[in-house]
Design a protein around this motif. Structure first.
Motif, short mmCIF file in Angstrom:
data_model
loop_
_atom_site.label_atom_id
_atom_site.label_comp_id
_atom_site.label_asym_id
_atom_site.label_seq_id
_atom_site.Cartn_x
_atom_site.Cartn_y
_atom_site.Cartn_z
N UNK A 1 0.73 -1.25 0.47
CA UNK A 1 0.11 -0.09 0.55
C UNK A 1 0.37 1.53 0.19
N UNK A 2 0.38 2.29 0.16
CA UNK A 2 1.03 4.12 -0.07
C UNK A 2 1.44 3.54 1.25
N UNK A 3 1.39 3.38 2.25
CA UNK A 3 2.58 2.99 3.16
C UNK A 3 4.44 2.88 2.98
N UNK A 4 4.01 1.57 2.63
CA UNK A 4 4.76 0.28 2.60
C UNK A 4 5.54 1.47 1.17
N UNK A 5 4.96 2.39 0.30
CA UNK A 5 5.25 3.20 -0.92
C UNK A 5 6.45 4.12 0.18
N UNK A 6 6.07 4.58 0.56
CA UNK A 6 6.73 5.22 1.50
C UNK A 6 7.87 4.88 2.57
N UNK A 7 8.21 3.44 3.06
CA UNK A 7 8.50 2.89 3.62
C UNK A 7 9.96 2.15 2.25
N UNK A 8 9.28 1.78 1.72
CA UNK A 8 10.78 1.29 0.63
C UNK A 8 10.30 1.47 -1.03
N UNK A 9 9.67 2.56 -1.52
CA UNK A 9 9.36 2.19 -3.11
C UNK A 9 8.40 2.08 -3.74
N UNK A 10 8.60 1.30 -2.93
CA UNK A 10 6.87 0.15 -3.96
C UNK A 10 6.12 -0.30 -3.05
N UNK A 11 4.36 0.31 -3.71
CA UNK A 11 3.18 -0.32 -2.79
C UNK A 11 3.54 -2.19 -2.72
N UNK A 12 4.09 -2.72 -3.68
CA UNK A 12 3.62 -4.02 -3.98
C UNK A 12 4.50 -4.59 -4.04
N UNK A 13 5.59 -5.16 -3.57
CA UNK A 13 6.90 -5.20 -3.57
C UNK A 13 7.02 -7.04 -4.01
N UNK A 14 7.64 -6.65 -4.65
CA UNK A 14 7.35 -8.32 -5.71
C UNK A 14 8.03 -9.53 -4.25
N UNK A 15 8.79 -9.21 -4.04
CA UNK A 15 8.76 -10.57 -2.95
C UNK A 15 7.46 -10.89 -2.18
N UNK A 16 6.58 -9.95 -2.07
CA UNK A 16 5.24 -10.06 -1.20
C UNK A 16 4.71 -10.91 -2.61
N UNK A 17 4.32 -9.83 -3.44
CA UNK A 17 3.46 -10.95 -4.25
C UNK A 17 3.61 -12.30 -4.78
N UNK A 18 5.06 -12.81 -4.38
CA UNK A 18 5.27 -14.42 -4.64
C UNK A 18 4.95 -14.92 -3.19
N UNK A 19 5.15 -14.26 -2.47
CA UNK A 19 5.19 -14.68 -1.36
C UNK A 19 3.10 -15.25 -0.54
N UNK A 20 2.40 -15.04 -1.93
CA UNK A 20 0.52 -15.13 -1.81
C UNK A 20 0.19 -16.21 -2.22
N UNK A 21 0.68 -17.15 -3.35
CA UNK A 21 0.48 -17.97 -3.31
C UNK A 21 0.87 -19.43 -2.90
#
Ligand code: ATP
Length: 350
Positions: free
Chosen positions: A47-67
């Protein structure tokens, strides 16, 4: 009998963490009430908070975890001041729908108490319909295309593909078969060629479901009819943007965004979240209505489909009905309960 489900939690921004926390408390209460039902949850930041912390609202590493998870429960995403350089809001929840192919946006609308509707003369259960919003194409299809800042023109494309239309329309017919066997197509086939094609595909698939009564309504007329006679509808299917707009209108009929759950369902995975956004105007105040998220968790249990999970879904539904038969309401619905107190009320009613 035992059922253990792995649930990814994406609380997100604004009121997202508050309402997600209440839904998780309800899931924990169900574990106590239903022997054998277990949830293993893990929380991730997008989300937006994550973007403020790390520059990406949906980090690939998290996306890869969802499955790895059986289902995902999401709060809300976006903050008003946090935007891409071209001014667009960050919408990782929409990115997820597209990337994971979650083409069925299910938005159920149910009136729990007549007093909660701005329409006069309606009682509990009179408004009970399901909007199926196509969620991977339609008028959102070119949303990521940047506008040429030097041009005096801007366009958006309403993309309807045969495959995209067929899968969502067929799903809507299937859902209608499990309800009152009535399906209404909402389109603008009289003006837009893309919508005429959507209707053509609808007509073809209708032949496969002779038991379902069908109806075709233009989206502008549907805005009128939903206010005049919402009880006339059972399942509706429409393209992405029309569904976006009508589902907010639908929420207003039954008490507002805090009462409007949703599910984004694909062929193999699904995300469950309230229909509302991050509500920055009330974030951090502890007054958000968590019921939409609690009902979304109920939809998640129904979709997970095990016997115990379905029992949990039925218990959430019954508990919310019980709470809303009484006077307890959060501020958005004219009451004074806090987010946590509404969560407590649902848990007490389980
Ligand atoms: P989005 O574009 O992400 O859907 P939005 O900014 O259009 O979001 P919401 O965040 O859904 O809209 O908020 C619309 C209005 O509804 C706001 O006034 C907000 O405070 C109210 N609202 C939304 N969700 C809730 C809730 N759970 N409880 C109480 N009020 C809510």
């Amino acid at each position: 009998m035992s059922e253990t489900y792995r649930i990814a939690l994406l609380p997100g921004d604004g009121i997202g963490p508050d309402v997600t926390a209440e839904a998780v408390r309800v899931l924990r209460a169900l574990e106590e009430k239903i022997p054998g039902l277990k949830f293993e949850t893990e929380e991730f930041s997008i989300g937006a908070g994550e973007f403020l912390k790390n520059g990406d609202p949906l980090p690939e590493s998290i996306y890869a975890e969802l499955p790895r998870f059986d289902a995902t429960l999401l709060g809300a995403m976006g903050l008003p001041g946090v935007r891409w350089p071209d001014g667009k809001e960050m919408t990782p929840q929409v990115d997820l729908r597209e990337r994971l192919g979650l083409y069925q946006g299910l938005r159920p609308t149910y009136l729990y108490h007549g007093d909660d509707s701005p329409l006069k003369g309606r009682k509990a259960g009179d408004i009970d319909f399901l909007l199926v919003r196509e969620s991977t194409e339609g008028l959102f299809s070119t949303r990521l295309v940047s506008r040429d800042p030097g041009s005096d023109r801007a366009t958006d494309t309403m993309l309807i593909t045969r495959a995209g239309a067929e899968r969502v329309i067929r799903a809507a017919f299937g859902l209608a078969m499990g309800r009152r066997k009535k399906l209404t197509l909402v389109d603008k086939a009289n003006v837009l060629p893309s919508m005429a094609f959507f209707r053509q595909v609808f007509d073809e698939i209708a032949a496969e479901f002779p038991e379902v009564t069908t109806e075709r309504v233009y989206v502008d007329a549907m805005a009128l009819y939903l206010v005049q006679r919402p009880e006339a509808y059972d399942v509706m299917v429409t393209e992405n943007m029309f569904g976006d707009i009508l589902s907010d209108l639908a929420a207003a009929l039954v008490g507002g965004m805090g009462m409007s759950p949703s599910a984004d369902i694909g062929d193999t995975c699904a995300i469950f979240q309230p229909s509302h956004g991050s509500a920055p105007d009330i974030a951090g105040m502890g007054i958000a209505n968590p019921v939409a998220t609690i009902l979304s968790a109920g939809m998640m249990l129904e979709w997970l489909g095990g016997e115990l999970a379905k029992q949990g879904a039925a218990m959430i539904d019954a508990a919310v009905r019980k709470v809303f038969a009484g006077p307890g309401r959060t501020r958005d619905m004219g009451g004074s309960l806090t987010t946590g107190e509404m969560g407590d009320a649902v848990i007490a009613a389980l």
